[in-house]
Scaffold this active site. Structure first.
Site, PDB file in Angstrom:
ATOM      1  N   HIS A  82       0.841  -1.349  13.503  1.00 33.30           N
ATOM      2  CA  HIS A  82       0.282  -1.168  12.160  1.00 33.30           C
ATOM      3  C   HIS A  82      -0.520  -2.396  11.781  1.00 33.30           C
ATOM      4  O   HIS A  82      -0.076  -3.525  11.954  1.00 33.30           O
ATOM      5  CB  HIS A  82       1.410  -0.961  11.140  1.00 33.30           C
ATOM      6  CG  HIS A  82       0.892  -0.811   9.748  1.00 33.30           C
ATOM      7  ND1 HIS A  82       0.396   0.380   9.264  1.00 33.30           N
ATOM      8  CD2 HIS A  82       0.742  -1.706   8.736  1.00 33.30           C
ATOM      9  CE1 HIS A  82      -0.019   0.210   8.024  1.00 33.30           C
ATOM     10  NE2 HIS A  82       0.187  -1.044   7.678  1.00 33.30           N
ATOM     11  N   ASP A 161       7.124   6.398  -2.152  1.00 30.64           N
ATOM     12  CA  ASP A 161       6.158   5.306  -2.005  1.00 30.64           C
ATOM     13  C   ASP A 161       4.820   5.693  -2.628  1.00 30.64           C
ATOM     14  O   ASP A 161       4.198   4.892  -3.317  1.00 30.64           O
ATOM     15  CB  ASP A 161       5.973   4.946  -0.524  1.00 30.64           C
ATOM     16  CG  ASP A 161       4.815   3.974  -0.344  1.00 30.64           C
ATOM     17  OD1 ASP A 161       4.898   2.867  -0.910  1.00 30.64           O
ATOM     18  OD2 ASP A 161       3.824   4.323   0.323  1.00 30.64           O
ATOM     19  N   ARG A 168       2.053   1.196  -9.330  1.00 30.32           N
ATOM     20  CA  ARG A 168       1.783  -0.237  -9.142  1.00 30.32           C
ATOM     21  C   ARG A 168       0.301  -0.539  -9.276  1.00 30.32           C
ATOM     22  O   ARG A 168      -0.104  -1.573  -9.802  1.00 30.32           O
ATOM     23  CB  ARG A 168       2.279  -0.682  -7.754  1.00 30.32           C
ATOM     24  CG  ARG A 168       3.789  -0.744  -7.638  1.00 30.32           C
ATOM     25  CD  ARG A 168       4.226  -0.801  -6.186  1.00 30.32           C
ATOM     26  NE  ARG A 168       3.616  -1.886  -5.455  1.00 30.32           N
ATOM     27  CZ  ARG A 168       3.365  -1.883  -4.146  1.00 30.32           C
ATOM     28  NH1 ARG A 168       3.700  -0.841  -3.402  1.00 30.32           N
ATOM     29  NH2 ARG A 168       2.792  -2.897  -3.568  1.00 30.32           N
ATOM     30  N   SER A 183       6.843  -0.766   1.181  1.00 23.13           N
ATOM     31  CA  SER A 183       5.888   0.350   1.199  1.00 23.13           C
ATOM     32  C   SER A 183       5.399   0.599   2.641  1.00 23.13           C
ATOM     33  O   SER A 183       5.451   1.731   3.140  1.00 23.13           O
ATOM     34  CB  SER A 183       4.716  -0.001   0.271  1.00 23.13           C
ATOM     35  OG  SER A 183       3.633   0.842   0.474  1.00 23.13           O
ATOM     36  N   LYS A 187       6.796   3.796   5.528  1.00 23.15           N
ATOM     37  CA  LYS A 187       5.911   4.783   6.177  1.00 23.15           C
ATOM     38  C   LYS A 187       6.078   4.756   7.696  1.00 23.15           C
ATOM     39  O   LYS A 187       6.080   5.790   8.350  1.00 23.15           O
ATOM     40  CB  LYS A 187       4.457   4.520   5.775  1.00 23.15           C
ATOM     41  CG  LYS A 187       4.194   4.948   4.333  1.00 23.15           C
ATOM     42  CD  LYS A 187       2.780   4.709   3.893  1.00 23.15           C
ATOM     43  CE  LYS A 187       2.502   3.285   3.575  1.00 23.15           C
ATOM     44  NZ  LYS A 187       1.927   2.955   2.308  1.00 23.15           N
TER      45      LYS A 187
END
Ligand code: URA
Length: 434
Positions: A82, A161, A168, A183, A187
Site C-alpha cells: 500500500h 471508515d 473528518r 483508516s 482497509k
C-alpha cells in the site's frame, strides 16, 4: 454506556477500553451515535491521540463494520502493498508483475484516483480491453494460475471508515496519525492480506509533509499490524517531486513497461526493488532483503517480469501487444513544451502542483463523477537537481483540450523552482520501520 462519557473520557486524556471503542463505532453505524458526537470524539483524538491498543481496537472495529474478503482460495502467503499516495506513483504496475514472477501471489484490489494522486485501476484501464471489474472466481483463478490479478475494489469493505472519513474531511480531523493509520490498516485487513508492505510517502506531494510525521505514521501502522497478527513493514520514501518522469495514465503505463524492460527511471526502479524485496521476505520467498533484491533484479533483467505483465494484461482481456508496441496505448493529440525562463538548477518541483496540473488536463478526478482522459498527462523532462539553460524544456504537457492545457501550463510553471544554486540531495528512501 453513553457516547457523551466516552467523549469526555478521551477529552480528559484517558485511555478508552475496547468495549467503549466498539460501542462508539457500532453506535455510529446503527445511528445511535450522532455525527456531531463522532466529530467531537475525532477532535479529542486529534488533540489527545490514542494508544497502540486503542488504535488497533479502532482498526478492528472498522474492519468488522463491513465485509471481509476471504483470500483463502488463493495458495500461498498473500502480501499486499500500500502506498499512502503519490504523484506519478505507478509502482504497482512494475512491482506486481515483478513479485508475481518470483512466485509470490499478488491479489491486488486497487482504487481509483481522486484529487492530485492517481489510482492503479485508472492506469490499467488505459490499456485497450483491460477489465478491472472481474468476478471473484476469475480473480482467484488468475492468481492461482499466473500469480497475479488486479481488480477494482468491490463489496462493502469498512463502511465505518468511509463514514468517519467523510466526517473528518469536513471537521478538520483528517490529519490525525491514529485516525489515518486505523483508516488505512482497516482497509488492508478487510481486503484479506496476510502481510502488508507500506510505502509511506513524505514531502510536499504526500499526506505527511514532514519526515518526522511519516515515521510516526509508519510506526503506528506497523504497530497495528503486529497487534492484530498481520506482519507489516514500512518504508518511508520521497514524494517531494513526482516519482519517475511521467504523470498521467497511459504515459505511466508506458513508463512501467519501460521499467520492466530495464530502461526505466532510476528512482522508480530502485523503489520497486526496495518494496519488492520486502514483499518476497514476507511472502516466504527470500530469507533476507538482499536475497530478495537479487531475485528481483534477475527477473527484471531476464524479461520474466515483463512477460508476467503481458500475462496479466491478457488474462484480464487486455491487448498484450501493447507490451511490445507501446504506440497502441492512447496518445494525446497535442503537446506543449514548458521552457525554462532562465539558466540555473531545478531547485524543487512541487509534486502536489504537478498532480493538480495533470488532474486539470483530465488525467485525474476532482470529484468522483469526473471522467478520465487516459491519454493526457505530463512528462517531466528535468528533475530536481538537474542543471537547465534558458529555453530548455522542463516538462511537456500532453493534451486534448487547449483551455485545460493553458491552465495546466500555468500551474506547472509555478510548480518548478529554478535557482542559481543546486539543492541539497534528498534521499529516495528515508528509512524503514519493521
Ligand atoms: N488515506 C486513508 O485511506 N485514510 C486516511 O485517513 C488518510 C489517507
Amino acid at each position: 454506556m453513553r457516547a457523551y462519557d466516552i467523549i469526555l473520557k478521551k477529552r480528559n486524556g484517558q485511555e478508552l477500553s475496547t468495549e467503549e471503542i466498539n460501542f462508539l463505532i457500532e453506535g455510529y453505524m446503527s445511528g445511535k451515535v450522532a455525527d456531531y458526537q463522532m466529530s467531537a470524539w475525532a477532535m479529542t483524538v486529534f488533540f489527545r491521540g490514542m494508544t497502540e491498543r486503542e488504535t488497533a481496537d479502532l482498526t478492528m472495529a472498522m474492519v468488522r463494520s463491513g465485509e471481509q474478503v476471504n483470500l483463502s482460495p488463493i495458495e500461498g502467503i498473500k502480501v499486499d502493498k500500500h502506498s499512502t499516495g503519490g504523484v506519478g506513483d505507478k509502482t504497482t504496475l512494475v512491482l506486481g508483475p515483478l513479485v508475481a514472477a518470483a512466485g509470490v501471489p499478488v491479489a491486488k484490489m486497487s482504487g481509483r484516483g481522486l484529487g492530485h494522486t492517481g489510482g492503479t485501476i485508472d492506469k490499467l484501464e488505459s490499456i485497450p480491453g483491460f477489465q478491472t471489474g472481474i468476478k471473484k472466481e476469475q480473480f482467484f483463478n488468475n492468481v492461482n494460475q499466473i500469480k497475479i490479478a488486479v481488480a477494482g475494489q468491490t463489496g462493502n469493505l469498512t463502511p465505518a471508515d468511509k463514514k468517519l472519513y467523510a466526517l473528518r474531511d469536513v471537521t478538520a480531523t483528517v490529519d490525525s496519525i491514529p485516525l489515518i493509520a486505523s483508516s488505512i490498516m482497516s482497509k488492508k485487513i478487510a481486503a484479506g492480506a496476510d502481510a502488508i508492505v507500506l510505502d509511506v510517502k513524505t514531502g510536499c506531494g504526500a499526506f505527511m509533509k514532514t519526515e518526522e510525521d511519516a515515521f510516526k505514521l509508519a510506526a503506528t501502522m506497523v504497530g497495528i499490524g503486529a497487534k492484530v497478527g498481520r506482519k507489516t513493514t514500512a518504508v518511508v520514501t520521497d514524494m517531494d517531486q513526482p516519482l519517475g518522469n511521467t504523470v498521467g495514465n497511459a504515459l505511466e503505463v508506458k513508463e512501467a513497461i519501460l521499467t520492466l524492460k530495464d530502461k526505466g527511471p532510476a528512482d522508480l526502479t530502485e523503489l520497486c526493488y526496495t518494496l519488492g524485496s520486502r514483499m518476497l521476505v514476507l511472502g516466504g520467498r527470500a530469507n533476507t532483503y538482499d536475497e530478495g533484491r537479487k531475485i528481483l533484479e534477475e527477473l527484471l533483467k531476464s524479461g520474466a517480469a515483463l512477460s508476467k505483465l503481458k500475462e496479466l494484461v491478457e488474462a484480464q482481456g487486455g491487448d498484450g501487444t501493447v507490451i511490445e508496441n507501446e504506440e497502441l496505448l492512447p496518445e494525446a493529440k497535442y503537446s506543449l513544451p514548458l521552457k525554462a525562463a532562465a539558466d540555473g538548477y531545478v531547485y524543487a518541483i512541487n509534486a502536489e502542483q504537478v498532480g493538480i496540473a495533470a488532474m486539470v488536463l483530465g488525467a485525474g478526478r476532482e470529484t468522483k463523477e469526473d471522467v478520465i482522459d487516459p491519454a493526457v498527462g505530463i512528462i517531466i523532462n528535468k528533475k530536481r537537481g538537474e542543471e537547465v539553460k534558458s529555453g530548455e524544456i522542463l516538462a511537456t504537457i500532453y493534451y486534448n483540450d487547449e483551455h485545460r492545457a493553458r491552465d495546466a501550463e500555468r500551474i506547472l510553471l509555478a510548480a518548478y523552482t529554478i535557482k542559481n544554486e543546486k539543492p541539497l540531495d534528498r534521499p529516495l528512501i528515508f528509512g524503514y520501520v519493521d
